[in-house]
Design a protein around this motif. Structure first.
Motif, short mmCIF file in Angstrom:
data_model
loop_
_atom_site.label_atom_id
_atom_site.label_comp_id
_atom_site.label_asym_id
_atom_site.label_seq_id
_atom_site.Cartn_x
_atom_site.Cartn_y
_atom_site.Cartn_z
N LYS A 111 7.54 8.18 -1.23
CA LYS A 111 6.37 7.38 -1.55
C LYS A 111 6.65 5.98 -1.04
O LYS A 111 7.63 5.35 -1.45
N GLY A 112 5.82 5.51 -0.11
CA GLY A 112 6.14 4.21 0.45
C GLY A 112 5.00 3.54 1.19
O GLY A 112 3.92 4.12 1.37
N ASP A 113 5.28 2.34 1.63
CA ASP A 113 4.34 1.54 2.41
C ASP A 113 4.76 1.63 3.88
O ASP A 113 5.81 1.13 4.27
N LYS A 114 3.91 2.29 4.67
CA LYS A 114 4.24 2.58 6.06
C LYS A 114 4.54 1.32 6.86
O LYS A 114 5.49 1.29 7.64
N VAL A 115 3.74 0.31 6.69
CA VAL A 115 3.90 -0.91 7.48
C VAL A 115 5.23 -1.58 7.15
O VAL A 115 5.98 -2.00 8.04
N LYS A 116 5.55 -1.63 5.86
CA LYS A 116 6.79 -2.29 5.46
C LYS A 116 8.01 -1.46 5.88
O LYS A 116 9.02 -2.00 6.32
N HIS A 161 0.85 -1.20 0.00
CA HIS A 161 0.00 0.00 0.00
C HIS A 161 0.88 1.25 0.00
O HIS A 161 1.38 1.66 1.05
N PHE A 162 1.05 1.85 -1.14
CA PHE A 162 1.96 2.99 -1.27
C PHE A 162 1.22 4.33 -1.14
O PHE A 162 0.15 4.51 -1.72
N GLU A 163 1.83 5.24 -0.38
CA GLU A 163 1.28 6.59 -0.23
C GLU A 163 2.45 7.55 0.00
O GLU A 163 3.56 7.12 0.34
N ILE A 164 2.20 8.84 -0.15
CA ILE A 164 3.24 9.81 0.18
C ILE A 164 3.25 9.98 1.70
O ILE A 164 2.21 10.25 2.30
N LEU A 165 4.39 9.78 2.30
CA LEU A 165 4.44 9.84 3.76
C LEU A 165 5.68 10.58 4.26
O LEU A 165 6.68 10.68 3.56
N SER A 166 5.55 11.05 5.49
CA SER A 166 6.64 11.78 6.13
C SER A 166 7.56 10.77 6.80
O SER A 166 7.22 10.16 7.82
N LEU A 167 8.74 10.60 6.23
CA LEU A 167 9.68 9.61 6.74
C LEU A 167 10.18 10.01 8.13
O LEU A 167 10.42 9.16 8.99
N ASP A 168 10.33 11.32 8.36
CA ASP A 168 10.83 11.77 9.67
C ASP A 168 9.82 11.45 10.77
O ASP A 168 10.21 11.06 11.88
N THR A 169 8.53 11.57 10.47
CA THR A 169 7.52 11.23 11.48
C THR A 169 7.61 9.75 11.83
O THR A 169 7.60 9.36 13.00
#
Ligand code: ATP
Ligand code: MG
Length: 153
Positions: free
Chosen positions: A40-45, A1-9
């Motif tokens: 852009k990534g999968d938060k869980v992974k 499940h890919f989305e734009i996410l804040s890697l620092d958070t």
């Protein structure tokens, strides 16, 4: 499940969780640079990936050791680094640690538990995100992993 996410958070959340794990072994986790970076990534992974690296940095560390984490952006690349002051990895093993079920020292590893899958999974997750993972290590001094991802502007 890919989305734009804040890697620092995401990294900050894991940092807070891992301080807990580190306390048992009197290990200090230090946050070096922590800049805002979106990918852009999968938060869980991604969480799994960073946990595997943090777990190793604690597990293969010495009592009263240190783990240093940083995240920053260079050009269009997100760069995450994790360094530890642990036992290190012998030169002849460094190319094998990403293989499934590979563990450096069978006797040493048995005591610490684990199956030798953490880094194989980590590498798979990095590649899923079109990133790279590199390791450098000095036996008896410590190990550093550097992970790069394409950043979102
Ligand atoms: P699992 O992660 O499945 O619980 P594991 O930690 O043994 O088991 P990996 O995370 O894949 O497996 O790591 C492979 C091997 O690489 C480890 O057994 C250990 O010998 C070595 N290694 C990994 N990270 C480090 C580190 N930070 N310092 C020293 N050695 C490490
Ligand atoms: Mg592991």
């Amino acid at each position: 499940h890919f989305e734009i996410l804040s890697l620092d958070t995401l990294v900050m959340e894991l940092y807070e969780d891992s301080e807990h794990l580190a306390k048992n072994k009197n290990i200090t986790i230090l946050l070096n640079k922590m800049n805002e970076v979106k990918i852009k990534g999968d938060k869980v992974k991604l969480r799994q990936l960073f946990l595997n690296l943090i777990d190793n940095a604690i597990k293969y560390n010495n009592e009263f050791g240190k783990v240093e984490i940083s995240l920053y952006k260079e050009n269009k690349t997100a760069i995450f680094t994790i360094s530890d002051t642990g036992i290190g990895i012998p030169k002849e093993s460094i190319n094998k640690i990403f293989e499934r079920f590979y563990r450096v020292d069978k006797a040493r590893s048995r005591e610490l538990g684990g199956s030798g899958l953490g880094l194989a999974i980590a590498k798979w997750i990095v590649e899923l995100h079109k990133g790279t993972i590199e390791v450098s290590s000095e036996l008896g001094k410590g190990t550093t992993f550097v992970i790069k991802f394409p950043a979102v502007e």
